[in-house]
Design a protein around this motif. Structure first.
Motif, PDB file in Angstrom:
ATOM      1  N   TYR A 192       0.843  -1.119   0.161  1.00 24.01           N
ATOM      2  CA  TYR A 192       0.032  -0.199   0.085  1.00 24.01           C
ATOM      3  C   TYR A 192       0.692   1.090  -0.021  1.00 24.01           C
ATOM      4  N   LEU A 193       1.854   1.386   0.854  1.00 28.37           N
ATOM      5  CA  LEU A 193       2.880   2.515   0.915  1.00 28.37           C
ATOM      6  C   LEU A 193       3.536   2.968  -0.362  1.00 28.37           C
ATOM      7  N   THR A 194       3.826   1.553  -1.131  1.00 30.02           N
ATOM      8  CA  THR A 194       4.616   1.723  -2.470  1.00 30.02           C
ATOM      9  C   THR A 194       3.615   2.258  -3.449  1.00 30.02           C
ATOM     10  N   GLY A 195       2.185   1.883  -3.236  1.00 27.33           N
ATOM     11  CA  GLY A 195       1.361   1.913  -4.351  1.00 27.33           C
ATOM     12  C   GLY A 195       1.256   0.669  -5.468  1.00 27.33           C
ATOM     13  N   LEU A 196       1.854  -0.315  -5.015  1.00 30.31           N
ATOM     14  CA  LEU A 196       1.812  -1.511  -5.912  1.00 30.31           C
ATOM     15  C   LEU A 196       0.334  -2.296  -5.686  1.00 30.31           C
ATOM     16  N   VAL A 197      -0.362  -2.235  -4.595  1.00 34.75           N
ATOM     17  CA  VAL A 197      -1.696  -2.529  -4.360  1.00 34.75           C
ATOM     18  C   VAL A 197      -2.195  -1.406  -3.711  1.00 34.75           C
ATOM     19  N   PRO A 198      -3.614  -0.985  -4.436  1.00 37.56           N
ATOM     20  CA  PRO A 198      -4.402   0.216  -3.906  1.00 37.56           C
ATOM     21  C   PRO A 198      -4.925   0.002  -2.220  1.00 37.56           C
TER      22      PRO A 198
ATOM     23  N   LEU B 254       8.801  -5.889  -8.779  1.00 37.68           N
ATOM     24  CA  LEU B 254       7.436  -6.102  -8.481  1.00 37.68           C
ATOM     25  C   LEU B 254       7.017  -4.866  -9.170  1.00 37.68           C
ATOM     26  N   SER B 255       7.543  -3.878  -9.135  1.00 44.30           N
ATOM     27  CA  SER B 255       6.815  -2.442  -9.626  1.00 44.30           C
ATOM     28  C   SER B 255       6.416  -2.646 -11.040  1.00 44.30           C
ATOM     29  N   VAL B 256       6.758  -3.350 -11.947  1.00 41.68           N
ATOM     30  CA  VAL B 256       6.264  -3.724 -12.884  1.00 41.68           C
ATOM     31  C   VAL B 256       4.620  -4.189 -13.138  1.00 41.68           C
ATOM     32  N   TYR B 257       4.381  -4.692 -11.931  1.00 45.03           N
ATOM     33  CA  TYR B 257       2.950  -5.016 -11.890  1.00 45.03           C
ATOM     34  C   TYR B 257       2.016  -3.959 -11.223  1.00 45.03           C
ATOM     35  N   SER B 258       2.621  -2.761 -11.160  1.00 46.36           N
ATOM     36  CA  SER B 258       1.647  -1.757 -10.187  1.00 46.36           C
ATOM     37  C   SER B 258       0.655  -1.303 -11.340  1.00 46.36           C
ATOM     38  N   ALA B 259       0.926  -1.063 -12.463  1.00 49.49           N
ATOM     39  CA  ALA B 259      -0.078  -0.524 -13.123  1.00 49.49           C
ATOM     40  C   ALA B 259      -1.370  -1.521 -13.374  1.00 49.49           C
TER      41      ALA B 259
ATOM     42  N   GLY C 175      10.988  -9.412 -17.496  1.00 53.77           N
ATOM     43  CA  GLY C 175      10.734  -8.161 -16.494  1.00 53.77           C
ATOM     44  C   GLY C 175      10.289  -6.784 -16.718  1.00 53.77           C
ATOM     45  N   ALA C 176       9.889  -6.455 -18.197  1.00 50.09           N
ATOM     46  CA  ALA C 176       9.572  -5.173 -18.701  1.00 50.09           C
ATOM     47  C   ALA C 176       8.204  -5.329 -19.367  1.00 50.09           C
ATOM     48  N   SER C 177       7.219  -4.385 -19.285  1.00 49.73           N
ATOM     49  CA  SER C 177       6.105  -4.313 -19.833  1.00 49.73           C
ATOM     50  C   SER C 177       6.172  -4.034 -21.440  1.00 49.73           C
ATOM     51  N   VAL C 178       5.812  -4.849 -22.045  1.00 47.18           N
ATOM     52  CA  VAL C 178       5.663  -4.879 -23.696  1.00 47.18           C
ATOM     53  C   VAL C 178       4.131  -4.717 -24.204  1.00 47.18           C
ATOM     54  N   THR C 179       4.277  -4.534 -25.466  1.00 49.74           N
ATOM     55  CA  THR C 179       2.789  -4.337 -26.266  1.00 49.74           C
ATOM     56  C   THR C 179       2.579  -5.646 -26.874  1.00 49.74           C
ATOM     57  N   SER C 180       3.582  -6.511 -27.031  1.00 50.66           N
ATOM     58  CA  SER C 180       3.203  -7.814 -28.004  1.00 50.66           C
ATOM     59  C   SER C 180       4.506  -8.741 -27.878  1.00 50.66           C
TER      60      SER C 180
ATOM     61  N   LEU D 149       2.721 -22.248 -19.005  1.00 50.70           N
ATOM     62  CA  LEU D 149       3.846 -22.937 -17.933  1.00 50.70           C
ATOM     63  C   LEU D 149       3.859 -22.833 -16.659  1.00 50.70           C
ATOM     64  N   ASP D 150       3.356 -21.839 -16.290  1.00 53.39           N
ATOM     65  CA  ASP D 150       3.212 -21.528 -14.658  1.00 53.39           C
ATOM     66  C   ASP D 150       2.127 -20.199 -14.583  1.00 53.39           C
ATOM     67  N   VAL D 151       1.441 -20.372 -13.380  1.00 54.90           N
ATOM     68  CA  VAL D 151       0.713 -19.671 -13.218  1.00 54.90           C
ATOM     69  C   VAL D 151       0.770 -19.122 -11.449  1.00 54.90           C
ATOM     70  N   GLN D 152       1.029 -17.836 -11.263  1.00 50.58           N
ATOM     71  CA  GLN D 152       1.624 -17.538  -9.887  1.00 50.58           C
ATOM     72  C   GLN D 152       0.621 -16.066  -9.610  1.00 50.58           C
ATOM     73  N   ARG D 153       0.676 -15.678  -8.120  1.00 49.26           N
ATOM     74  CA  ARG D 153       0.299 -14.475  -7.930  1.00 49.26           C
ATOM     75  C   ARG D 153       1.536 -13.591  -7.193  1.00 49.26           C
ATOM     76  N   PRO D 154       2.066 -12.676  -8.070  1.00 54.37           N
ATOM     77  CA  PRO D 154       3.224 -12.077  -7.943  1.00 54.37           C
ATOM     78  C   PRO D 154       2.856 -11.051  -6.925  1.00 54.37           C
ATOM     79  N   VAL D 155       1.688 -10.437  -6.824  1.00 52.81           N
ATOM     80  CA  VAL D 155       1.298  -9.629  -5.794  1.00 52.81           C
ATOM     81  C   VAL D 155      -0.158  -9.843  -5.463  1.00 52.81           C
TER      82      VAL D 155
END
Length: 885
Positions: free
Chosen positions: A47-53, A450-455, A483-488, A528-534
């Motif tokens: 919450y403090l980092t804004g990763l999760v509302p 983990l900041s890549v998941y914030s948005a 580790g980086a957000s991409v469009t495709s 290949l795998d399914v996880q909950r990173p946050v």
């Protein structure tokens, strides 16, 4: 003022001012980079980092914490504790510096009669960051503090960040002046023993960049939302309000210290070294109690190793106080009774905690006995060598292999009149720590930023539909590559896919992630795998099998039906076996972990003894009877408190939300908190086949089972093997055990007769070999190759027989043979030969060097070997040549 009263006043004060009271999280941290919850703000980091509302604008808590970095300082200072409680108040984009300072000052200085903590304003000092004029101004206007009691400090002391790029900000700390008898004047900057920090207010307002130096980093700009994170050390305030000298003498800790004093017969306050030992016991026993109440069990790695170290340091400290017998039976109940008002779970789960603690103490006392024997031998050897210093590698071996504390080694060596090469020991310890840190660092680098998941998380939680549907239409919200957000992502790429909804189960609760695929127009993705990173977000690791996938594309998550069927069978089987286990062994047999996937499950449980075959069969039968009864499997979502009131079993150490999912099998027969997928009725599990039960530590055991079709296939394989045996042995199935027993007895009898024949045959060769003796100087020497022998033992017996045959005259026997395809040589000497300088070990090494191997032994009997059978004649010549020289 009792510790519980300070805690109550804190929560009441902030609750009355609109803060949501958040219960303490487990000591076992959700953060994969942390073993434990090390600070009050850890549960609020997303919450403090804004990763999760944040689910609330302002919150307050009293958080259980464990820190072990300063474990060696425990007992030596007023304020170092392994377990401690951190009172915190938090604002997520709501109030900021002025209000946080106002709250702190009001609570600290309001009289006890009016619900405050009653500190005298003249005893309080504060520090602020050197450039934080706002904080300094607020302290002057709100608290009326004079300028000299507001000290400005640099980044090393009054600036907070997580150590990596992200949120950061100045902080302000509140200190209590204990008076001139505790040190020199001048405020916190002059003496941190006299001036005790009691509260830290962090003003999280900046976004920091990479580090520039040891305590410096680039400030990139303001955070979009300014947050408040404060922490007040409960134990520190307690010892100041209770008028005692340190945190070990407060009401929640002192009873254990007093018990240690009573058991040792030594008075607290009489000897400084004894006082430190009693404080160590008091701290470590309480810390261990709280860790075990949150599900941690002693082991040789991770959290379990820290717990084991605390327990063993407690035993060691009691030993240094003169107590060699078990004491946890008195120490732990004293700590339980001191802590149960604040944490009722330490009493309700004490049967399990006590069993773990007592078993660990008993095991370590045996370890100490073994280590003492090894130390005694090392002391004798050291004295025999004429040195007064025990080698550092011996001390390290005792520490590393036997868990023998270095302090105990130093003490016992001193009693024997020896010192210890501490520098060599410290060098080995440093090497070990360096390797461990490097390993930990390499593991941390594998963790994604983990900041890549914030948005993605800010857009809302991923909706999991897999309880009801195996296929779900959705939309690609995001793609992550390296580790980086991409469009495709294109064919062959490995990527993470974020969906708005998914039917694919993410790994959790011991259940492996679903297998399946994500498909859409123009693309096919293998999951290949399914996880909950946050928390609240599901990420699918995929390989693009064909086509190109882009953000915003329509997609369908498709679960592999056979995989899910097997997974639900295995997870429901885990619940059945857990219920059967507790029905058979009692409520103390509590689940300590599990893992299940299609066709297989394992269950770890708290227990100290192996299960008998009859008990294993009973557990298996109860589980399969539950399958046969076709019990209904019902899932319900309800508040956590309601679920606990219904008796739903929870996994020790697991963190649960306020709303939980309860899985019933046969109503209350099996009722557990569980987010996994399950069958509709117990008969769908098919079959449970227990294949293993074994120890995984001094206080934990593990059951493994095959489930469903895999269980059937395993039993079918066993049936085929039994069928082959009945056919080969021409014996009915029920008579197989007796028939195999008879065959084994006959085989052993035959082997015994063969051994007797071989021994007789060897004995018959002795006279002929003895007759081959030749003279080399004053020695009678037999040097011979005897072809092939079954074992080195036969070769040894032959050499010893020839040596005896040669009598008391000086004699050396060297006999070589081929044993299992490799050359071997035995050299034997008698007393008269040794008096003339013939040593078997020296001769064996000379021969082995020719054979291409190594050798050695005692002066009277030694062995050598190698790889070159053709070199046996040359090896025997080397022996006679050595004797001639």
């Amino acid at each position: 003022m009792q510790t519980a009263d300070i805690r109550r006043r804190w929560l009441t004060y902030f609750s009355d001012r609109g803060h949501t009271v958040v219960p303490s999280a487990s000591l076992v941290s959700d953060d994969p980079t942390l073993l434990f919850t090390v600070a009050g703000m850890v549960p609020f980091v997303p919450y403090l980092t804004g990763l999760v509302p944040a689910p609330y604008d302002r919150a307050t808590s009293v958080q259980k914490c464990i820190r072990t970095l300063d474990i060696e300082e425990v007992g030596k200072t007023t304020r170092h504790g392994t377990f401690f409680q951190m009172n915190g108040n938090f604002s997520f984009g709501d109030y900021f510096k002025e209000q946080a300072i106002a709250y702190a000052w009001e609570l600290l200085t309001t009289s006890e009669a009016d619900g405050g903590l009653g500190f005298d304003p003249k005893d309080l000092w504060v520090t602020v960051y050197e450039d934080d004029d706002d904080a300094a101004r607020h302290w002057r206007t709100i608290a009326g503090l004079p300028e000299h009691r507001i000290q400005r400090m640099g980044k090393a002391d009054n600036y907070w960040s997580m150590g990596t790029p992200g949120p950061a900000g100045p902080d302000s700390e509140v200190f209590f002046d204990r008076g001139p008898e505790y040190g020199r004047e001048g405020g916190p900057a002059a003496d941190d023993n006299r001036y005790i920090e009691i509260w830290n207010l962090v003003f999280m307002q900046w976004l920091r960049g990479a580090s520039i130096g040891a305590h410096d980093f680039e400030i990139l700009g303001e955070l979009p939302s300014k947050n408040i994170d404060t922490g007040m050390g409960l134990e520190r305030v307690a010892f100041l309000k209770q008028g005692v000298e340190n945190i070990y003498e407060i009401d929640q800790v002192r009873p254990v210290l007093d018990m240690a004093a009573a058991l040792s017969g030594r008075r607290y306050g009489a000897d400084p070294e004894d006082d430190v030992r009693m404080r160590v016991v008091a701290d470590h026993v309480r810390s261990a109690l709280m860790l075990m109440s949150d599900g941690v069990t002693p082991s040789n790695e991770g959290r379990g190793y820290i717990l084991r170290r605390l327990l063993r340091r407690s035993v060691r400290s009691m030993r240094l106080l003169g107590v060699d017998t078990a004491t946890f039976g008195e120490l732990f109940p004293a700590s339980r009774d001191a802590m149960k008002d604040a944490y009722p779970e330490v009493e309700t789960s004490y049967d399990r905690i006590g069993r773990l603690a007592y078993a660990e103490e008993e095991t370590f006392l045996r370890t100490l006995a073994s280590g003492t024997s090894i130390l005694d031998l090392a002391v004798t050897k050291t004295k025999g060598a004429g040195t007064g210093e025990l080698p550092g590698d011996t001390a390290f071996l005792l520490h590393d292999t036997f868990g023998f504390p270095i302090d105990l080694t130093l003490e016992m060596a001193e009693e024997a009149g020896l010192s210890v090469d501490r520098s060599a020991f410290d060098a080995l310890m440093l090497e070990q720590r360096t390797m461990a840190k490097a390993d930990a660092k390499s593991k941390k680098t594998l963790l994604a930023d983990l900041s890549v998941y914030s948005a993605f998380r800010a857009a809302g939680e991923t909706v999991f539909t897999g309880y009801d549907y195996l296929d779900t239409d959705s939309t690609i919200l995001g793609l992550i590559v390296d580790g980086a957000s991409v469009t495709s992502a294109s064919s062959g790429d490995i990527a993470e896919v974020i969906l708005a909804e998914t039917s694919l189960y993410p790994e959790s609760g011991g259940q492996e992630a679903d297998a399946g695929s994500i498909i859409g127009t123009g693309f096919d993705l293998e999951v290949l795998d399914v996880q909950r990173p946050v928390k609240g977000l599901v990420s699918h690791k995929v390989q693009v099998r064909s086509g190109e996938v882009g953000v915003g594309d329509a997609a369908t998550s498709v679960v592999d039906r056979e995989w899910r069927r097997g997974a639900t069978q295995a997870h429901s089987a885990t619940h059945l076996i857990h219920a059967a286990l507790r029905q058979t062994l009692g409520d103390e047999a509590h689940q300590a972990g599990s893992y299940n996937r299609a066709g297989y499950m394992r269950l770890d449980f708290n227990w100290t003894q192996p299960l008998s075959p009859a008990t294993r069969s009973e557990i298996e039968e109860i589980s399969n009877n539950a399958i046969r009864q076709n019990l209904e499997v019902e899932t319900r979502v309800m508040p956590l408190a309601e679920a606990k009131a219904l008796g739903a079993m929870a996994l020790f150490g697991e963190k649960y939300s306020e709303t939980v999912r309860v899985v019933d099998i046969g109503g209350p027969w099996s009722r557990e908190l569980c987010a996994g997928t399950h069958v509709g009725r117990s008969s769908e599990v098919g079959l449970i086949n227990l294949v293993s039960e074994a120890s995984i530590g001094s206080s934990n055991r593990r059951i493994e089972s095959l489930v469903g079709i895999d269980a059937f296939r395993d039993l079918a394989t066993e049936r085929a093997i039994v069928g082959q045996l009945t056919s080969t042995l021409k014996t009915p199935r029920e008579q197989l055990p007796d028939r195999i027993g008879e065959l084994m007895a006959s085989l052993k009898a035959a082997e015994k007769k063969i051994a007797e024949f071989e021994s007789a045959a060897l004995s018959q060769r002795v006279p002929a070999l003895a007759d081959t003796a030749t003279r080399i100087g004053e020695l009678s020497v037999v040097s011979a190759s005897v072809g092939e022998l079954a074992s080195a033992d036969d070769l040894r017996a032959l050499a010893q027989g020839v040596r005896t045959r040669l009598g008391s005259d000086a004699a050396v026997v060297a006999i070589a043979a081929e044993v299992k395809g490799k050359p071997a040589i035995i050299v034997a000497t008698n007393d008269a030969a040794r008096q003339r300088g013939a040593k078997a070990g020296v001769l064996a090494r000379a021969a082995a060097s020719i054979l291409g191997g190594g050798g050695g032994g005692k002066d009277d009997l030694a062995q050598g070997g190698g790889t070159d059978v053709a070199a046996i004649p040359a090896a025997l010549d080397a022996v006679t040549g050595e004797l001639a020289r």
